[in-house]
Scaffold this active site. Structure first.
Site, PDB file in Angstrom:
ATOM      1  N   CYS A  70       8.933   0.722  -4.641  1.00  0.00           N
ATOM      2  CA  CYS A  70       7.801   1.402  -5.274  1.00  0.00           C
ATOM      3  C   CYS A  70       8.215   2.603  -6.105  1.00  0.00           C
ATOM      4  O   CYS A  70       7.485   3.013  -7.002  1.00  0.00           O
ATOM      5  CB  CYS A  70       6.778   1.818  -4.220  1.00  0.00           C
ATOM      6  SG  CYS A  70       7.454   2.910  -2.959  1.00  0.00           S
TER       7      CYS A  70
ATOM      8  N   GLU B 199      -1.024   3.499   0.271  1.00  0.00           N
ATOM      9  CA  GLU B 199      -0.002   3.828  -0.730  1.00  0.00           C
ATOM     10  C   GLU B 199       0.003   2.661  -1.706  1.00  0.00           C
ATOM     11  O   GLU B 199       0.420   1.563  -1.362  1.00  0.00           O
ATOM     12  CB  GLU B 199       1.351   4.013  -0.053  1.00  0.00           C
ATOM     13  CG  GLU B 199       2.417   4.574  -0.979  1.00  0.00           C
ATOM     14  CD  GLU B 199       3.136   3.474  -1.727  1.00  0.00           C
ATOM     15  OE1 GLU B 199       2.743   3.245  -2.893  1.00  0.00           O
ATOM     16  OE2 GLU B 199       4.049   2.864  -1.192  1.00  0.00           O
TER      17      GLU B 199
END
Length: 484
Positions: free
Chosen positions: A320, A285
């Site tokens: 994020c 990720e």
């Protein structure tokens, strides 16, 4: 064959923005279609997380004898022995049983209940995370994941009946989920507890043995995780390795059945290169710049509060899916900025630098990175709000920039901090080309009451998730895009 150390590559990649998100149980299992001629591998995950970072170690006056120091080092040899021990445990078959999985999940649930105060204290030491934020964003979410696993485990383990082809007639078939084996989780610093324990819950639920490598940038949480997992879980199947680049390098040199990592693309390439030597499947990720497009027809108070809650009240921008930059109409920008200023004061008080309701920057290296973004020649004169910084306290006030150049570093790299650029356009549909000129974001936000603009936004913007926010409600559109 000569062994190649990954340490130089890892060191060259720091500091980096590291982040994360939960990992689904079936990311750690594969499905075997019995009584058929083909074996199928499936990896099912919700969202995911993991990470690296570097840590400075304090010097002491005592000198450790060379032999004793050598024994303390976690090197490739010790990493290999660790994996061998965990594989031996996995091969006994005990981790595959329902009883073992449930007992470990109950151990985690008990840990979360009994050690909540210790967890919140560790998060405060590492990030100055306010207690309420630490509970909501880490403890309660970990508890929710654990409770879901306890509730659903029996259903997850049940074989799934499937139809068979005419070419195998007469036959029957079922898909059986089986654990992958020995899993490595490299965790993150921004949500250092949740994004460590969440993938461990998934790995255990799927019947794997697991090694957790917490982030050394959050040392208090790392140390606590090592202690808690040792006290509450089966140490023959679940282990914690603390350390920095050398320890991570030693772990990556081993053969794993799954590796999870979240962070920068630079380090992600190193992880994938290490995994490729053994054909190990990897979950990466790698973040991105998440845009928010704000129309002029919105309820300003609600819009400003939601942007602030997702940006500064959530780990001070160190997340994020935090809003990385805003795009709005040129004539509406001053109004939006004033609304953000007013609501920031309502959230955090008049003196934002002294607010106890906001996390600090995680480390001196990340502080220096953010200051460098602000002090860039073409950016420093674009600050319209905030900009204060305190290196000793690792604090930077919520900072708003207006119309920074698109080629500036702050618009090229993920910010991962309390800085929020606002880009102005004449027409909101011009925002599409600005967003599409960058790598696909994890999340894309839209504040509008214009139904056609919502449809156009979803149609044109590819992202991990797309959120349309109106003054009355927030509707998650659940738009996911498959990428090669």
């Amino acid at each position: 064959m000569k062994s190649i150390s990954l340490a130089p590559l890892l060191l060259a990649s720091f500091p980096s923005s590291n982040r994360s998100a939960p990992v689904g149980t079936r990311a750690f299992s594969h499905h075997l279609n019995r009584k058929s001629f083909q074996k199928q591998l499936h990896f099912h995950s919700h969202s995911h997380s993991v990470v690296f970072s570097s840590q400075s170690r304090s010097a002491t006056l005592s000198v450790m004898p060379e032999e004793e120091e050598k024994n303390q080092l976690f090197d490739g040899e010790k990493a290999a022995l660790l994996v061998k021990d965990l594989r031996r445990t996995f091969d006994t078959g005990k981790t595959k049983s329902y009883d073992w999985r449930i007992s470990q999940l109950k151990g985690i649930a008990k840990m979360l209940e009994e050690k909540e105060k210790d967890i919140i204290e560790a998060l405060y030491k590492d990030l100055s995370k306010p207690g309420f934020e630490a509970f909501i964003s880490e403890v309660s979410q970990a508890r929710s994941s654990c409770n879901e696993a306890l509730k659903e485990l029996n259903n997850w383990m049940k074989p799934e009946k499937v139809k068979t082809s005419i070419t195998t007639y007469p036959s029957s078939a079922e898909i059986v989920s089986e654990p992958l084996g020995v899993v490595l989780v490299i965790s993150t610093w921004n949500f250092p507890f949740l994004l460590s324990i969440d993938p461990v819950i998934g790995a255990i639920s799927a019947g794997n043995t697991v090694v957790l490598k917490p982030s050394e940038i959050a040392p208090a949480t790392s140390s606590l995780l090592a202690k808690l997992l040792k006290d509450y879980l089966d140490n023959s199947a679940v282990r914690v390795v603390e350390g920095a680049v050398p320890e991570t390098t030693a772990l990556l040199e081993q053969k794993w059945d799954k590796i999870l990592y979240t962070g920068s693309a630079r380090v992600g390439r190193v992880v994938m290169a290490a995994a490729a030597k053994h054909l190990t499947p990897v979950i990466l990720e790698l973040g991105g710049k998440c845009p928010a497009v704000v129309d002029s027809d919105v309820n300003l108070e609600v819009t400003a509060r939601r942007i602030i809650a997702g940006k500064w009240a959530c780990n001070n921008g160190q997340a994020c899916i935090s809003v990385d930059y805003i795009i709005t109409k040129k004539e509406f920008a001053p109004t939006l900025i004033n609304a953000l200023k007013d609501e920031l004061e309502q959230f955090f008080g008049r003196d934002l630098m002294k607010s106890k309701d906001m996390s600090r920057i995680v480390s001196p290296s990340h502080f220096a990175r953010l200051v460098k973004l602000l002090d860039e020649d073409q950016v420093s004169d674009k600050i319209v709000f905030g900009g204060q910084r305190d290196e000793n306290q690792l604090r930077i006030s919520p900072t708003i920039l207006l119309d920074v150049p698109e080629d500036s570093t702050v618009m090229q790299e993920e910010i991962f901090g309390p800085i929020l650029p606002i880009i102005t356009v004449d027409n909101l549909r011009d925002s599409f080309s600005i967003i599409k000129a960058r790598p696909k974001p994890l999340a894309a936000y839209l504040f509008t009451n214009n139904e056609q603009l919502k449809k156009d936004y979803v149609q044109n913007i590819s992202s991990g998730g797309c959120l349309s926010m109106t003054p009355l409600f927030m509707l998650q559109l659940l738009v996911y895009h498959l990428e090669e």
